[in-house]
Design a protein around this motif. Structure first.
Motif, short mmCIF file in Angstrom:
data_model
loop_
_atom_site.label_atom_id
_atom_site.label_comp_id
_atom_site.label_asym_id
_atom_site.label_seq_id
_atom_site.Cartn_x
_atom_site.Cartn_y
_atom_site.Cartn_z
N ASP A 282 -53.52 6.05 -20.83
CA ASP A 282 -53.46 7.30 -20.52
C ASP A 282 -54.47 7.66 -19.22
O ASP A 282 -55.64 7.23 -18.96
N GLN A 283 -53.82 8.85 -18.32
CA GLN A 283 -54.14 8.87 -17.28
C GLN A 283 -53.88 10.64 -16.63
O GLN A 283 -52.74 10.17 -16.51
N TYR A 289 -50.19 14.14 -16.49
CA TYR A 289 -50.30 13.16 -16.98
C TYR A 289 -49.31 11.57 -17.36
O TYR A 289 -48.85 11.96 -18.83
N LYS A 291 -48.99 8.88 -20.07
CA LYS A 291 -49.29 7.95 -21.54
C LYS A 291 -49.13 6.10 -21.11
O LYS A 291 -48.08 5.95 -20.63
N ASP B 273 -58.39 11.59 -13.49
CA ASP B 273 -58.78 11.84 -14.85
C ASP B 273 -60.86 11.85 -14.31
O ASP B 273 -61.48 12.34 -15.31
N TYR B 299 -50.99 21.22 -21.79
CA TYR B 299 -51.01 20.68 -20.51
C TYR B 299 -50.23 19.04 -20.54
O TYR B 299 -49.36 18.34 -20.18
N ALA B 300 -50.77 18.02 -21.33
CA ALA B 300 -51.23 16.89 -21.63
C ALA B 300 -50.25 16.47 -22.73
O ALA B 300 -48.75 15.87 -23.14
N ASP B 301 -51.20 16.37 -23.75
CA ASP B 301 -50.96 15.74 -24.99
C ASP B 301 -51.17 16.17 -26.08
O ASP B 301 -52.81 16.26 -26.78
#
Lengths: 350, 757
Positions: A282-283, A289, A291, B273, B299-301
């Protein structure tokens, strides 16, 4: 004067006839092989070609540009069409150029039929404001219309054709392959010429696709319909690339400025095959983003593929384009392609 | 060919993104909104957090973007309080909207006590009464900044905005002095805000940051200006591409200032990151960390967001929004309905675009090795068991059903039944219960169906989730019934009468079914929701008789079903005009209001009178009335509702092939001719001839001979008859006056009236 022998007369006559035939053939060939305009699309918001871009154009004897003036998008909050990314000229363009306006299909989907007139007024007002001291001989509209928006889009184009301000201006429209194949459903736009966008033919959002920009297989489904299309066509060929990322088999979006060469150098990205990669951690990547297990497909049209595209059009269509345009001019083309690659592309249509 | 790394080309990407967004949302506006491409059975409102509802999942970004107005409302409320409510809200709004010149004039008038425009008099009076010239001076300053910050008014203009930087730099110096010297803290803060704002729009982000740190933050007052100033402060870091700091600051705004929640999220933008980790490192408390992971989750996860939040605080409700978002996102993938495939790359997809009935057995997309979903469900299950909150148990029940683990779903539902739930959670319980029972139903037995119907009866269709549940189960049932060739039950479950009612046997079967008073719970549920009732079908049959002129038979049908035939007619169907005017007839006073049934009765009576009378006048008049009725029940008459039925109102085609025709003046013509035959004077004869001519013309319009745009009228046999035989009558003169067609036929040219249609 001594009388010429019959043999001499015969030889002289034959020679004259031969010269006449050669001359006729030469003239015929000259007339049928009109030089094709070599063009680029210029798709950046600031018109400011670099030295190398200018040099490229000069070397190739590019005599025409298609410059995007602005996009027109639909603002779902304000419920109106709006221009975005309006061009600014940092320096004047010293070539003949065609102003291009890209209008999203969503604009015509959401606009009422009555409002097409005011959209036309706004768009032409902005075009003329940008033109200021330039009188183009051609203006192009770029819209991926469908059968649901045919009526409104064509009404828009009709307005242009009947506008006295543009009576000396040719009107062209981009034509996509599905509009060629399904012309009975989507109609043929009321324009003087079409610009066939010979790219973006594959299923971008399907994970199995190898290259949605151009591939023989998908192109093959459409080329046989070219000669039945009732508009004279110019051609736009692709010289660009991008990457698409997938999650659980579903496409998620485009990764900006990301090519196979970029992905090869990224940490936590594993190469699966020539143009396919997998995310192993994940980054965040440039605001997106990614995954673990996301798949990335890098797509690019190299010179070999671009050549295939160019030759395919010659092979399958008797249409003789007046202009061949490459999408799109940017400085990195110089480092990605050789000059000879471009020459070969343009020469396909000599 | 070389393959170096290619540099950025932002406009290509913008255009490509536009193309991609166009692709992605290609079908959004075709027929169905992109939020409707899937079924949604889980209501995010179970979390009972109205302040985050704009963040519920939607394909359109955020649900509610009117945050701009709420921050202005806060500001106005502050000013009202500052002025001790001496300024009414309308006057305050007016003050906010004045431009620089208008504000200057107003201020001058107040200071010099001179008159103002009528429109400003109330504002003038109220503002002057505050005697607060310092506040008025502040407004003057605020207006000076506005031209710098206002967006371009005309998007279609190409003129560049010219900014006189020197003026604004001078303003900054003055504003700083005012900030320093003003003792009124309220105004001090606002002057400081104007400094920040000006620096920001002059792109001097470092100076803006410095001023915030050294001056603004020392002014201890917490209000809407605090939030807006923090936004500019965060925005400076954003513009300087210090996303680590900007994201941290936007998270503070998100948590502390609800009015700016949405804009803070829209500016939240982790890039890599490293900046994200740096942002996390800036968090000074657990609450700040939770907020950051909360925003990360949106936003992401969402799963990772929940995991991190609950590690910090096992009882945090920051995770709740992420929970419902995770579920709704999963629904988007797993509960595809049949619409999406129609429009995606429509022309590249050569598959048939015919809508297929939704089938529960194949509709849910089960991903092979979908570890992400498995992980989510395991996590939610654990949390539900640990924290035992109704929200999480409700979520766990639903998720396990979605993943087809019916046993675990049932277990959680059982746990949930022990809670006292609010209305939304109760509805969610019913929905999951219905889905679970339906999934485990192996046959369409009466008891199974009655059980399902009992639950469906408790589900409200006021929510999308309730409506989707019923829609899904109904479509699935209809599919099963179609497979069994039980067309009646398929129609009852999923009304699609277009084809169903074409078949007379099916029509009669439905009539019999709907007329029956003994139904199961399941049947009763669907009959209650079925759009048509037995009386609609009986009325349909009666109308076929009316169209055939069989009024006795129609009356018998109406009588057999007392609720039928009661719709009133908008106009008197026995009146007629030279030139048809339905609106006129509908607006005219009616001494008798007719229904379909009473109209039929009247027709029977009139015809009986006409046929049985020996008096020519009586016969003629009654045939005329009868003909009027027949005329008015056609498309051209004022009583189209006489022949309207559930079928033509729905666009259906039911049996009786003549259906709803636009011609049909033949019957009326016959009786106008009968009226003519018995007429005793030339005026009446002229009248009935004209009525016949109208019928003849209407029939021509209904025929293939009529082509729109070619000829407006055709002078037929009765036009000619009127001209040759009745040219001396007053009636004909009236026709010439009132009907442009006949007048044109009579050669009056430009003197003829142009009837508007």
């Amino acid at each position: 004067m001594a009388k010429l022998s019959n043999k001499t007369i015969w030889v002289l006559t034959s020679f004259v006839i031969f010269l006449v035939i050669v001359a006729v053939i030469a003239v015929f060939k000259y007339q049928t092989k009109q030089p094709v305009n070599k063009a680029f699309y210029y798709w950046q918001q600031t018109y400011n070609p670099s030295l190398s871009e200018n040099s490229l154009m000069d070397t190739l004897a590019v005599n025409k540009l298609y410059i995007k003036y602005f996009d027109v998008v639909w603002d779902a909050n304000l419920l109106r069409a709006q221009p975005v990314a309006t061009v600014h000229f940092n320096k004047p363009c010293n070539k003949d150029y065609v102003p291009v306006v890209y209008i999203t299909n969503e604009v015509f989907k959401n606009l009422s039929k009555k409002s097409v007139d005011s959209l036309y007024i706004n768009i032409t007002k902005l075009i003329l404001a940008i033109n200021v001291n330039y009188n183009p001989t051609e203006i192009q509209f770029d819209c991926d219309w469908t059968d649901k928006t045919t009526e409104k889009y064509f009404k828009f184009l009709h307005l242009f054709k009947s506008d006295k301000r543009f009576s000396n201006v040719n009107l062209s429209a981009t034509i996509r392959l599905h509009q060629i194949k399904y012309k009975s459903r989507t109609g043929v736009p009321p324009v003087d010429r079409g610009m066939l966008m010979f790219y973006n033919m594959g299923k971008l959002k399907q994970i199995e696709t190898t290259n949605s920009i151009f591939n023989n297989y998908d192109a093959g489904k459409y080329v046989s319909y070219l000669d039945n299309y009732p508009l004279p066509l110019d051609y736009a060929l692709p010289v660009f690339g991008w990457s698409i990322y997938f999650r659980n088999g579903k496409s998620q979006g485009i990764l900006n400025d990301t090519y196979a060469t970029t992905l090869d150098t990224m940490a936590y990205i594993k190469k699966l095959s020539t143009n396919r990669y997998m995310v192993v951690k994940d980054q965040f990547y440039r605001g997106i983003y990614l995954k673990t297990n996301d798949l990335i497909r890098a797509e690019f049209v190299d010179d070999a593929l671009a050549q295939k595209a160019a030759k395919m059009l010659v092979q399958y269509s008797s249409n003789k384009p007046q202009t061949v345009a490459l999408f799109h001019l940017n400085e990195n083309l110089i480092t990605t392609y050789e000059i000879s690659d471009f020459k070969k592309l343009f020469d396909t249509y000599r | 060919m070389k393959f170096p790394i290619l540099k950025s080309c932002s406009i290509l990407i913008v255009s490509a993104a536009i193309v991609f967004i166009g692709y992605k949302n290609n079908a959004c506006s075709f027929f169905y909104d992109c939020d409707e491409w899937h079924y949604a059975f889980f209501n995010p409102e179970v979390i009972q957090q109205p302040h985050v509802e704009s963040f519920f999942v939607t394909c359109h970004g955020l649900h509610d973007n009117n945050f701009i107005y709420s921050i202005t409302d806060s500001s106005m409320a502050e000013w009202q309080q500052y002025f001790n409510n001496r300024l009414e809200l309308d006057q305050l709004k007016q003050l906010f909207q004045l431009n620089q010149n208008e504000t200057k004039q107003l201020a001058q008038s107040i200071k010099q006590n001179t008159r103002v425009n009528q429109s400003l008099s109330k504002l003038f009076t109220q503002l002057a009464a505050t005697k607060n010239t310092a506040a008025i001076d502040y407004f003057l300053w605020a207006k000076k900044t506005e031209p710098l910050v206002q967006a371009k008014a005309d998007y279609w203009s190409y003129e560049p905005t010219v900014i006189d930087t020197a003026v604004y730099l001078h303003n900054i110096a003055d504003l700083k002095a005012l900030t320093e010297n003003t003792s009124d803290v309220f105004l001090k803060q606002r002057y400081a805000f104007q400094v920040l704002r000006t620096l920001f729009y002059l792109d001097d982000y470092q100076a803006c940051i410095a001023f915030y740190n050294t001056k603004f933050s020392s002014i201890k007052i917490n209000n809407s200006i605090t939030a807006r100033a923090l936004s500019y402060y965060a925005g400076c870091y954003y513009r300087l591409k210090d996303y680590a700091t900007s994201n941290y600051l936007f998270s503070k705004i998100y948590r502390q200032h609800p009015a700016l929640k949405e804009s803070a999220f829209l500016s939240f933008h982790p890039w890599s990151d490293s900046d994200w980790n740096a942002t996390l490192a800036m968090a000074k408390s657990n609450t700040e960390k939770e907020t950051l992971w909360h925003l990360f989750g949106i936003y992401a996860d969402p799963l990772k967001g929940m995991q991190e939040i609950l590690k910090i605080n096992a009882k945090s409700n920051f995770a709740d929004l992420l929970l419902v978002r995770a579920i709704n996102i999963l629904e988007r993938d797993k509960l595809i309905n049949n619409h999406e495939g129609l429009f995606e790359n429509e022309f590249y997809n050569d598959e048939s675009s015919e809508i297929k009935i939704f089938d529960s057995s194949v509709s849910f997309r089960a991903f092979k090795q979908d570890t992400a979903t498995d992980t989510l469900i395991k996590f939610v299950n654990n949390q539900a068991l640990q924290n035992k909150s109704a929200v999480w148990i409700n979520a766990a029940a639903y998720l396990n059903w979605l993943q087809k683990d019916n046993k675990t779903a049932a277990k959680f539902l059982q746990m949930l039944s022990l809670f006292t739930l609010d209305k939304t959670s109760t509805q969610q319980y019913f929905i999951t219960d219905a889905l679970l029972k339906y999934s485990t139903m192996h046959e369409l037995s009466k008891s199974n169906l009655d059980t399902i119907a009992s639950i469906l009866n408790r589900v409200s269709t006021d929510t999308r989730q309730g409506a989707d549940l019923i829609s899904y189960i109904s479509a699935s049932l209809a599919n099963h019934y179609l497979a069994q060739k039980n067309y009646l039950m398929a129609e009852i479950c999923l009304p699609n009468g277009k084809h169903f009612y074409k078949n007379e046997n099916q029509f009669e079967a439905m009539l019999s079914f709907l007329s029956n008073t003994n139904h199961s719970v399941f049947e009763s549920f669907y009959i209650k929701n079925y759009p048509y009732k037995a009386n609609d079908l009986v009325e349909y049959k009666a109308v076929q008789k009316i169209k055939a002129g069989q009024f006795d038979a129609a009356i018998n049908l109406f009588t057999s079903m007392p609720e039928s035939g009661k719709k009133t007619l908008p106009g008197n169907p026995f009146n007629i005009r030279i030139n048809d005017c339905h609106d006129c007839d509908h607006l005219a006073k009616q001494n008798t209001i007719f229904t379909k049934q009473s109209y039929c009765q009247k027709m029977v009576d009139i015809l009986k009178t006409a046929n049985s009378s020996n008096d020519s006048n009586t016969k003629s008049y009654n045939y005329f009335l009868y003909a009027n009725g027949l005329y008015n029940q056609t498309y051209y008459g004022n009583g189209r509702t006489i022949t309207s039925t559930f079928a033509n109102e729905s666009g259906y085609v039911a049996y009786n092939p003549d259906g709803y025709s636009i011609g049909g003046c033949q019957m009326a013509l016959k009786y106008y001719q009968l009226a003519l035959n018995f007429a005793t004077n030339s005026e009446l004869k002229a009248k009935y001839t004209w009525m016949s001519a109208k019928c003849e013309l209407n029939n021509w319009y209904a025929s293939r001979a009529f082509k729109q745009g070619e000829k407006d009228f055709e002078a037929g046999k009765y036009f000619k008859q009127l001209k040759t035989e009745f040219s001396n009558t007053k009636y004909m003169a009236e026709v010439i006056d009132e009907c442009g067609y006949f007048c044109t036929y009579m050669g009056k040219g430009s003197k003829c009236i142009k009837n508007e249609y």
